[in-house]
Design a protein around this motif. Structure first.
Motif, mmCIF file in Angstrom:
data_model
loop_
_atom_site.group_PDB
_atom_site.id
_atom_site.type_symbol
_atom_site.label_atom_id
_atom_site.label_comp_id
_atom_site.label_asym_id
_atom_site.label_seq_id
_atom_site.Cartn_x
_atom_site.Cartn_y
_atom_site.Cartn_z
ATOM 1 N N ASP A 304 24.721 13.311 67.214
ATOM 2 C CA ASP A 304 24.811 11.956 67.740
ATOM 3 C C ASP A 304 23.538 11.222 67.340
ATOM 4 N N VAL A 305 23.684 10.144 66.551
ATOM 5 C CA VAL A 305 22.492 9.476 66.037
ATOM 6 C C VAL A 305 22.032 8.316 66.915
ATOM 7 N N ARG A 306 22.673 8.088 68.045
ATOM 8 C CA ARG A 306 22.231 6.998 68.902
ATOM 9 C C ARG A 306 20.865 7.288 69.524
ATOM 10 N N ARG A 307 20.196 6.205 69.882
ATOM 11 C CA ARG A 307 18.956 6.356 70.646
ATOM 12 C C ARG A 307 19.239 7.197 71.883
ATOM 13 N N HIS A 308 18.319 8.038 72.259
ATOM 14 C CA HIS A 308 18.535 8.893 73.431
ATOM 15 C C HIS A 308 18.810 8.082 74.677
ATOM 16 N N ALA A 309 18.217 6.912 74.806
ATOM 17 C CA ALA A 309 18.429 6.081 75.986
ATOM 18 C C ALA A 309 19.863 5.589 76.086
#
Length: 313
Positions: A304-309
Protein backbone atom coordinates in the motif's frame (compact mmCIF):
# COMPACT_ATOMS: atom_id res chain seq x y z
CA UNK A 1 18.38 25.26 -39.02
CA UNK A 2 15.90 26.18 -36.31
CA UNK A 3 14.20 29.42 -35.46
CA UNK A 4 12.76 30.52 -32.17
CA UNK A 5 10.78 33.40 -30.77
CA UNK A 6 9.71 34.33 -27.30
CA UNK A 7 5.90 34.25 -27.20
CA UNK A 8 5.58 37.84 -25.97
CA UNK A 9 6.94 39.22 -29.26
CA UNK A 10 3.85 38.47 -31.38
CA UNK A 11 0.14 37.89 -31.05
CA UNK A 12 -3.02 36.77 -32.85
CA UNK A 13 -5.34 39.71 -32.04
CA UNK A 14 -8.03 40.06 -34.71
CA UNK A 15 -7.28 36.76 -36.41
CA UNK A 16 -10.04 34.26 -37.22
CA UNK A 17 -8.82 31.04 -35.60
CA UNK A 18 -10.53 27.68 -35.33
CA UNK A 19 -9.92 25.07 -32.65
CA UNK A 20 -10.91 21.42 -32.94
CA UNK A 21 -10.84 19.61 -29.60
CA UNK A 22 -11.65 21.28 -26.28
CA UNK A 23 -10.14 18.85 -23.80
CA UNK A 24 -7.62 19.60 -21.07
CA UNK A 25 -5.22 21.30 -23.47
CA UNK A 26 -7.56 22.47 -26.23
CA UNK A 27 -9.86 24.45 -23.94
CA UNK A 28 -6.95 26.27 -22.35
CA UNK A 29 -5.55 27.01 -25.79
CA UNK A 30 -8.89 28.33 -27.08
CA UNK A 31 -9.51 30.56 -24.06
CA UNK A 32 -5.96 31.87 -24.21
CA UNK A 33 -6.52 32.93 -27.82
CA UNK A 34 -9.81 34.62 -26.91
CA UNK A 35 -8.10 36.52 -24.11
CA UNK A 36 -5.50 37.70 -26.65
CA UNK A 37 -8.19 39.18 -28.89
CA UNK A 38 -8.53 36.45 -31.52
CA UNK A 39 -11.92 35.53 -32.99
CA UNK A 40 -12.10 31.87 -31.95
CA UNK A 41 -14.54 29.30 -33.34
CA UNK A 42 -14.35 25.74 -32.05
CA UNK A 43 -15.69 22.22 -32.43
CA UNK A 44 -16.00 19.45 -29.85
CA UNK A 45 -18.52 16.57 -29.65
CA UNK A 46 -18.80 16.93 -25.87
CA UNK A 47 -21.72 19.17 -24.81
CA UNK A 48 -19.95 19.90 -21.52
CA UNK A 49 -16.78 21.03 -23.31
CA UNK A 50 -18.80 23.15 -25.72
CA UNK A 51 -20.62 24.82 -22.84
CA UNK A 52 -17.38 25.62 -21.00
CA UNK A 53 -15.90 27.07 -24.17
CA UNK A 54 -18.98 29.16 -24.87
CA UNK A 55 -18.85 30.61 -21.37
CA UNK A 56 -15.25 31.64 -22.08
CA UNK A 57 -16.18 33.56 -25.23
CA UNK A 58 -15.54 30.87 -27.82
CA UNK A 59 -18.07 30.47 -30.65
CA UNK A 60 -18.92 26.76 -30.90
CA UNK A 61 -20.07 25.23 -34.21
CA UNK A 62 -21.25 21.68 -35.02
CA UNK A 63 -18.57 20.41 -37.43
CA UNK A 64 -14.97 20.89 -38.49
CA UNK A 65 -16.12 21.80 -42.00
CA UNK A 66 -17.71 24.93 -40.51
CA UNK A 67 -14.22 26.28 -39.80
CA UNK A 68 -13.27 26.62 -43.48
CA UNK A 69 -13.44 30.42 -43.23
CA UNK A 70 -10.76 30.59 -40.55
CA UNK A 71 -7.22 31.68 -41.38
CA UNK A 72 -5.79 29.01 -39.10
CA UNK A 73 -7.25 25.95 -37.38
CA UNK A 74 -5.52 24.48 -34.33
CA UNK A 75 -6.09 20.80 -33.54
CA UNK A 76 -6.00 19.19 -30.09
CA UNK A 77 -7.15 15.62 -30.69
CA UNK A 78 -6.53 12.26 -28.98
CA UNK A 79 -5.55 9.93 -31.87
CA UNK A 80 -3.68 10.03 -35.20
CA UNK A 81 -6.70 8.53 -37.00
CA UNK A 82 -8.92 11.35 -35.82
CA UNK A 83 -6.31 13.93 -36.82
CA UNK A 84 -6.21 12.58 -40.38
CA UNK A 85 -10.01 12.52 -40.60
CA UNK A 86 -10.31 16.13 -39.38
CA UNK A 87 -7.50 17.40 -41.60
CA UNK A 88 -9.24 15.82 -44.59
CA UNK A 89 -12.55 17.49 -43.69
CA UNK A 90 -10.92 20.87 -43.16
CA UNK A 91 -8.85 20.73 -46.33
CA UNK A 92 -11.82 19.63 -48.43
CA UNK A 93 -14.02 22.41 -47.03
CA UNK A 94 -11.33 25.08 -47.52
CA UNK A 95 -10.65 23.96 -51.08
CA UNK A 96 -14.36 23.98 -51.90
CA UNK A 97 -14.64 27.52 -50.55
CA UNK A 98 -11.58 28.70 -52.47
CA UNK A 99 -9.89 29.54 -49.18
CA UNK A 100 -6.33 29.05 -47.95
CA UNK A 101 -6.04 27.32 -44.60
CA UNK A 102 -3.15 26.43 -42.33
CA UNK A 103 -3.67 23.63 -39.81
CA UNK A 104 -1.50 23.70 -36.69
CA UNK A 105 -1.71 20.30 -35.01
CA UNK A 106 -0.96 20.29 -31.29
CA UNK A 107 -2.04 16.64 -30.97
CA UNK A 108 0.47 13.90 -30.19
CA UNK A 109 0.95 11.84 -33.35
CA UNK A 110 3.84 9.92 -34.88
CA UNK A 111 6.14 11.51 -37.47
CA UNK A 112 4.67 9.36 -40.24
CA UNK A 113 1.16 10.38 -39.16
CA UNK A 114 2.13 14.05 -39.39
CA UNK A 115 3.61 13.59 -42.86
CA UNK A 116 0.47 11.76 -44.02
CA UNK A 117 -1.72 14.64 -42.78
CA UNK A 118 0.55 17.16 -44.52
CA UNK A 119 0.21 15.24 -47.79
CA UNK A 120 -3.59 15.24 -47.51
CA UNK A 121 -3.61 18.98 -46.89
CA UNK A 122 -1.13 19.77 -49.67
CA UNK A 123 -3.09 17.73 -52.21
CA UNK A 124 -5.98 20.15 -51.60
CA UNK A 125 -3.85 23.30 -51.65
CA UNK A 126 -3.72 23.67 -47.87
CA UNK A 127 -0.95 23.60 -45.25
CA UNK A 128 -0.45 21.30 -42.25
CA UNK A 129 2.25 21.61 -39.58
CA UNK A 130 2.85 19.51 -36.48
CA UNK A 131 3.04 21.77 -33.42
CA UNK A 132 2.72 19.51 -30.35
CA UNK A 133 2.71 20.89 -26.82
CA UNK A 134 5.52 20.28 -24.36
CA UNK A 135 4.05 21.05 -20.96
CA UNK A 136 1.30 20.12 -18.51
CA UNK A 137 -2.16 21.75 -18.72
CA UNK A 138 -1.56 23.98 -15.72
CA UNK A 139 1.58 25.47 -17.30
CA UNK A 140 -0.39 27.13 -20.12
CA UNK A 141 1.33 30.38 -21.02
CA UNK A 142 4.69 28.67 -20.64
CA UNK A 143 4.18 25.81 -23.10
CA UNK A 144 6.92 25.00 -25.59
CA UNK A 145 5.85 24.27 -29.17
CA UNK A 146 8.29 22.57 -31.53
CA UNK A 147 7.10 23.20 -35.09
CA UNK A 148 7.60 21.01 -38.13
CA UNK A 149 7.20 22.99 -41.34
CA UNK A 150 8.46 25.80 -43.55
CA UNK A 151 9.91 29.05 -42.23
CA UNK A 152 6.69 30.80 -43.25
CA UNK A 153 4.59 28.30 -41.31
CA UNK A 154 6.85 28.58 -38.26
CA UNK A 155 6.40 32.36 -38.31
CA UNK A 156 2.61 31.94 -38.46
CA UNK A 157 2.70 29.44 -35.58
CA UNK A 158 4.77 31.88 -33.55
CA UNK A 159 2.10 34.53 -33.99
CA UNK A 160 -0.91 32.28 -33.36
CA UNK A 161 0.44 30.36 -30.38
CA UNK A 162 2.12 33.29 -28.63
CA UNK A 163 -0.57 33.75 -25.92
CA UNK A 164 -0.19 30.20 -24.59
CA UNK A 165 3.53 29.67 -25.19
CA UNK A 166 6.82 30.40 -23.56
CA UNK A 167 8.64 29.36 -26.72
CA UNK A 168 7.68 28.44 -30.29
CA UNK A 169 10.56 26.95 -32.23
CA UNK A 170 11.01 25.46 -35.69
CA UNK A 171 12.74 22.08 -35.51
CA UNK A 172 12.73 20.95 -39.15
CA UNK A 173 10.37 19.52 -41.71
CA UNK A 174 6.89 18.19 -40.95
CA UNK A 175 7.29 15.18 -38.64
CA UNK A 176 10.28 16.53 -36.74
CA UNK A 177 8.09 18.17 -34.09
CA UNK A 178 6.07 14.98 -33.62
CA UNK A 179 9.28 13.01 -33.16
CA UNK A 180 10.34 15.54 -30.53
CA UNK A 181 7.05 15.08 -28.71
CA UNK A 182 6.85 11.28 -28.70
CA UNK A 183 10.44 11.01 -27.45
CA UNK A 184 9.57 13.41 -24.65
CA UNK A 185 6.49 11.39 -23.70
CA UNK A 186 8.40 8.11 -23.66
CA UNK A 187 10.70 9.77 -21.13
CA UNK A 188 7.60 10.71 -19.13
CA UNK A 189 6.42 7.11 -19.33
CA UNK A 190 9.65 5.75 -17.89
CA UNK A 191 9.69 8.33 -15.07
CA UNK A 192 6.06 7.50 -14.31
CA UNK A 193 6.74 3.75 -14.23
CA UNK A 194 9.85 3.90 -12.05
CA UNK A 195 8.05 6.26 -9.66
CA UNK A 196 5.34 3.64 -9.20
CA UNK A 197 7.93 0.92 -8.58
CA UNK A 198 9.84 3.00 -6.04
CA UNK A 199 6.71 3.82 -4.06
CA UNK A 200 5.97 0.12 -3.68
CA UNK A 201 9.59 -0.59 -2.82
CA UNK A 202 9.54 2.14 -0.17
CA UNK A 203 6.60 0.43 1.52
CA UNK A 204 8.29 -2.97 1.29
CA UNK A 205 11.41 -1.49 2.90
CA UNK A 206 9.35 -0.38 5.89
CA UNK A 207 9.23 3.29 4.95
CA UNK A 208 6.22 5.58 4.93
CA UNK A 209 5.90 6.21 1.15
CA UNK A 210 4.45 9.65 1.81
CA UNK A 211 7.31 10.66 4.04
CA UNK A 212 9.79 9.28 1.52
CA UNK A 213 8.25 11.40 -1.24
CA UNK A 214 8.32 14.50 0.96
CA UNK A 215 11.99 14.01 1.79
CA UNK A 216 13.08 13.38 -1.79
CA UNK A 217 11.05 16.25 -3.23
CA UNK A 218 12.34 18.63 -0.57
CA UNK A 219 15.95 17.55 -1.02
CA UNK A 220 16.56 19.27 -4.34
CA UNK A 221 18.17 16.06 -5.56
CA UNK A 222 18.89 15.69 -9.27
CA UNK A 223 16.39 12.81 -9.40
CA UNK A 224 13.40 15.09 -8.73
CA UNK A 225 11.63 15.92 -12.00
CA UNK A 226 8.43 17.97 -12.23
CA UNK A 227 6.55 14.79 -13.17
CA UNK A 228 7.86 12.92 -10.11
CA UNK A 229 6.95 15.88 -7.93
CA UNK A 230 3.37 15.76 -9.24
CA UNK A 231 2.52 12.08 -9.60
CA UNK A 232 4.37 10.73 -6.58
CA UNK A 233 2.64 13.17 -4.25
CA UNK A 234 -0.75 12.36 -5.74
CA UNK A 235 -0.22 8.60 -5.52
CA UNK A 236 0.62 8.63 -1.83
CA UNK A 237 -2.51 10.72 -1.24
CA UNK A 238 -4.64 8.30 -3.24
CA UNK A 239 -5.50 10.94 -5.87
CA UNK A 240 -5.85 9.38 -9.32
CA UNK A 241 -8.03 12.03 -10.95
CA UNK A 242 -6.56 12.30 -14.45
CA UNK A 243 -4.28 15.04 -15.64
CA UNK A 244 -2.85 12.67 -18.25
CA UNK A 245 -4.44 9.24 -18.41
CA UNK A 246 -2.90 5.79 -18.53
CA UNK A 247 -4.63 5.31 -21.88
CA UNK A 248 -3.00 8.41 -23.37
CA UNK A 249 0.39 7.48 -21.95
CA UNK A 250 0.06 4.04 -23.52
CA UNK A 251 -0.92 5.54 -26.89
CA UNK A 252 1.92 8.07 -26.89
CA UNK A 253 4.52 5.54 -25.79
CA UNK A 254 3.34 3.19 -28.54
CA UNK A 255 4.10 5.93 -31.07
CA UNK A 256 7.65 6.30 -29.74
CA UNK A 257 8.27 2.56 -29.62
CA UNK A 258 6.92 2.15 -33.15
CA UNK A 259 9.37 4.83 -34.29
CA UNK A 260 12.20 3.03 -32.50
CA UNK A 261 11.28 -0.24 -34.25
CA UNK A 262 11.26 1.49 -37.62
CA UNK A 263 14.71 2.95 -36.94
CA UNK A 264 16.03 -0.25 -35.29
CA UNK A 265 16.93 1.48 -32.04
CA UNK A 266 16.48 -0.73 -28.94
CA UNK A 267 14.24 0.75 -26.26
CA UNK A 268 14.85 -1.50 -23.25
CA UNK A 269 13.67 0.84 -20.50
CA UNK A 270 10.88 2.33 -22.57
CA UNK A 271 9.55 -1.11 -23.47
CA UNK A 272 9.51 -2.15 -19.82
CA UNK A 273 7.56 0.97 -18.87
CA UNK A 274 5.07 0.26 -21.64
CA UNK A 275 4.48 -3.25 -20.27
CA UNK A 276 3.35 -1.64 -17.01
CA UNK A 277 1.04 0.71 -18.94
CA UNK A 278 -0.45 -2.29 -20.75
CA UNK A 279 -1.02 -4.13 -17.47
CA UNK A 280 -2.79 -1.08 -16.04
CA UNK A 281 -5.01 -0.85 -19.11
CA UNK A 282 -5.88 -4.53 -18.81
CA UNK A 283 -6.75 -4.01 -15.12
CA UNK A 284 -9.25 -1.27 -16.02
CA UNK A 285 -7.23 1.80 -15.02
CA UNK A 286 -7.04 3.41 -18.47
CA UNK A 287 -9.19 6.45 -17.59
CA UNK A 288 -7.22 7.23 -14.41
CA UNK A 289 -4.10 9.34 -14.12
CA UNK A 290 -0.90 7.83 -15.47
CA UNK A 291 0.42 7.06 -11.99
CA UNK A 292 -2.48 4.62 -11.52
CA UNK A 293 -0.03 2.05 -12.91
CA UNK A 294 1.03 1.78 -9.26
CA UNK A 295 -2.26 -0.01 -8.55
CA UNK A 296 -1.09 -2.99 -10.61
CA UNK A 297 2.09 -3.26 -8.53
CA UNK A 298 0.11 -2.91 -5.31
CA UNK A 299 -2.12 -5.79 -6.38
CA UNK A 300 0.83 -8.00 -7.27
CA UNK A 301 2.82 -7.30 -4.10
CA UNK A 302 0.04 -6.71 -1.58
CA UNK A 303 1.64 -3.37 -0.68
CA UNK A 304 0.00 0.00 0.00
CA UNK A 305 1.72 3.18 -1.17
CA UNK A 306 -0.54 5.65 0.63
CA UNK A 307 0.79 7.89 3.35
CA UNK A 308 0.60 6.04 6.66
CA UNK A 309 -1.74 8.71 8.02
CA UNK A 310 -4.26 7.80 5.30
CA UNK A 311 -4.32 4.08 6.02
CA UNK A 312 -7.07 2.29 7.87
CA UNK A 313 -6.54 -0.62 10.18
Amino acid sequence: MTSAVESTDLGPAGMAIGVVGLGAMGLRLATGLVDAGAQVTAVDPSPEAATRAGEAGVTVVPAAADLAGCEVVVLSLPTPRLVLDVVTQLADAAAAAGAHLTVLDTSTVGPADARAAAEVAAARGQVYADTPILGRPESVGRWTFPVGGSAETVALAQRVLAPVAGLVEGVGDVGAASATKVLNNLMLGTINAVTAELLVLADAAGLDPGRWVDLVVGSGAASVSPLFRDVAARAVDGDFEPTFTVQLMHKDNSLALDLADQLRVPMITGTAAQHLNTMALSAGHGAEDSIAVVKVLQTITGRDVRRHAHRTT
